[in-house]
Write an enzyme that holds these catalytic residues in place. Structure first.
Site, PDB file in Angstrom:
ATOM      1  N   GLU A  18      79.427 -22.253  32.074  1.00 50.91           N
ATOM      2  CA  GLU A  18      80.662 -21.387  31.478  1.00 50.91           C
ATOM      3  C   GLU A  18      81.481 -21.351  32.937  1.00 50.91           C
ATOM      4  O   GLU A  18      81.247 -21.333  33.773  1.00 50.91           O
ATOM      5  CB  GLU A  18      80.047 -19.953  31.109  1.00 50.91           C
ATOM      6  CG  GLU A  18      80.362 -19.946  29.332  1.00 50.91           C
ATOM      7  CD  GLU A  18      81.690 -20.020  28.948  1.00 50.91           C
ATOM      8  OE1 GLU A  18      82.586 -20.104  29.628  1.00 50.91           O
ATOM      9  OE2 GLU A  18      81.961 -19.721  27.647  1.00 50.91           O
ATOM     10  N   ASN A 102      81.012 -11.077  29.849  1.00 52.50           N
ATOM     11  CA  ASN A 102      81.072 -12.443  29.489  1.00 52.50           C
ATOM     12  C   ASN A 102      82.142 -13.035  30.148  1.00 52.50           C
ATOM     13  O   ASN A 102      82.199 -13.189  31.600  1.00 52.50           O
ATOM     14  CB  ASN A 102      81.441 -12.565  27.946  1.00 52.50           C
ATOM     15  CG  ASN A 102      80.912 -13.907  27.367  1.00 52.50           C
ATOM     16  OD1 ASN A 102      80.065 -14.523  27.890  1.00 52.50           O
ATOM     17  ND2 ASN A 102      81.895 -14.280  26.464  1.00 52.50           N
ATOM     18  N   ASN A 148      86.067 -13.543  24.734  1.00 47.84           N
ATOM     19  CA  ASN A 148      85.935 -14.833  25.321  1.00 47.84           C
ATOM     20  C   ASN A 148      86.890 -15.340  26.060  1.00 47.84           C
ATOM     21  O   ASN A 148      87.716 -14.500  26.932  1.00 47.84           O
ATOM     22  CB  ASN A 148      85.506 -15.834  24.266  1.00 47.84           C
ATOM     23  CG  ASN A 148      84.335 -16.532  24.667  1.00 47.84           C
ATOM     24  OD1 ASN A 148      84.133 -16.994  25.915  1.00 47.84           O
ATOM     25  ND2 ASN A 148      83.414 -16.709  23.888  1.00 47.84           N
ATOM     26  N   ASP A 205      85.940 -20.860  22.269  1.00 48.90           N
ATOM     27  CA  ASP A 205      85.188 -20.433  23.183  1.00 48.90           C
ATOM     28  C   ASP A 205      86.309 -19.874  24.573  1.00 48.90           C
ATOM     29  O   ASP A 205      87.052 -19.091  24.320  1.00 48.90           O
ATOM     30  CB  ASP A 205      84.186 -21.164  23.644  1.00 48.90           C
ATOM     31  CG  ASP A 205      83.000 -20.623  24.287  1.00 48.90           C
ATOM     32  OD1 ASP A 205      83.384 -19.533  25.207  1.00 48.90           O
ATOM     33  OD2 ASP A 205      82.017 -20.695  24.177  1.00 48.90           O
TER      34      ASP A 205
END
Length: 302
Positions: A18, A102, A148, A205
């Site tokens: 990520e 996140n 996100n 995402d």
């Protein structure tokens, strides 16, 4: 338009790749392996990958103007010294909860924006925070499930933000001087795009934006990156990533910022719904020949 997908690093991560960030100053790519707690630094000039391990989950990583890195580490914004491996807590959010930071990114003034989610993905527990350059943290919005990806329009008047579970991309009016957002509205709903509305596609995402204002959105479990015009919600292009389904995030890189780096998810060791299903899940990809490019990504100025 013809494009080329290259597998830069096979098995680049063991859990969730990520937060790719192209560091224009060093011409290297930063990204994280979320559950393993690793920060990776990839140098395309020699193919070398350096890894720094943190003792816990890491959501995102960014360069810091003062030196070192800024990372989302559990519930804390932390500074990280690569050489000494020193981790210093700067600020925390949602203490005493099951919440973690996140995805995160900097705006054009060097503020850090980051979303949160509940470890069990409990609906509406996530929020959107801003870490200002003076070190203060403010909650800017709430009631998300998987907060996100984010991006800002080329004129810095609009901020885009994703909540993965409802499969939606939002826009806010954005004040670059104050760092405040307002007037949230829905601009893209994956359920309204035939090519992306399949139940196999979990939803949007991570994302980035090009110089023309088009969004490039990673499609989790969709095996592709979607180029979307946010003014109309129209799908302009679907960039397929062969042999990988769990596409997690994207960023522009390379000397001309015309190479799209793509991270993927290999497996989630605590969730049976995320077994390894494709041979290149967990790899790092680079896409060229897209006819688009981005601007240099900002670093944290605090």
């Amino acid at each position: 338009m013809s494009y080329k997908v290259e597998t830069v690093l096979k098995d680049a991560v063991s859990t969730i790749g990520e937060s790719p960030h192209w560091d224009d100053a060093t011409q290297t790519l930063l990204y994280v392996d979320i559950l393993k707690g690793d920060i990776h630094r990839y140098d395309p000039a020699n193919g070398k990958v350096d890894v720094l391990h943190l003792d816990g989950g890491v959501g995102f990583v960014l360069p810091r103007k003062k030196g070192g890195l800024l990372a989302g580490f559990g519930q804390a914004f932390v500074s990280v010294d690569w050489e000494t491996k020193t981790v210093t807590k700067l600020a925390e959010v949602d203490l005493g909860s099951n919440i973690k930071l996140n995805d995160g990114k900097c705006d054009a003034r060097g503020r850090v924006w980051a979303g949160t989610l509940d470890w069990q993905l409990t609906p509406h527990k996530g929020s959107l925070y801003c870490l200002d350059i003076d070190g203060s943290v403010s909650k800017q919005d709430e009631n998300f499930t998987i907060a996100n990806g984010m991006a800002w329009s080329p004129d810095n008047k609009t901020m885009y933000f994703i909540d993965t579970t409802p499969r939606e991309v939002y826009a806010y009016d954005y004040d670059i001087d104050t760092g405040k957002i307002s007037n949230r509205r829905l601009v893209v709903n994956f359920n309204d795009i035939p090519e992306l509305c399949s139940k196999d596609v979990m939803g949007p995402d991570g994302m980035t934006i090009d110089t023309e204002g088009n969004l490039w959105v990673a499609c989790l479990q969709g095996g592709c990156v979607a180029k979307i015009e946010p003014q109309t919600g129209k799908l302009l292009q679907k960039v397929d990533i062969p042999d990988a389904k769990r596409i997690t995030s994207v960023c522009w890189g390379g000397k001309n910022l015309d190479e799209l780096y793509v991270t993927t998810l290999k497996m989630h060791p605590t969730r049976a719904t995320f077994p390894v299903i494709d041979s290149l899940d967990g790899s790092l990809f680079r896409v060229t020949g897209l006819g688009a490019h981005g601007t240099p990504a900002e670093m944290y100025r605090g």
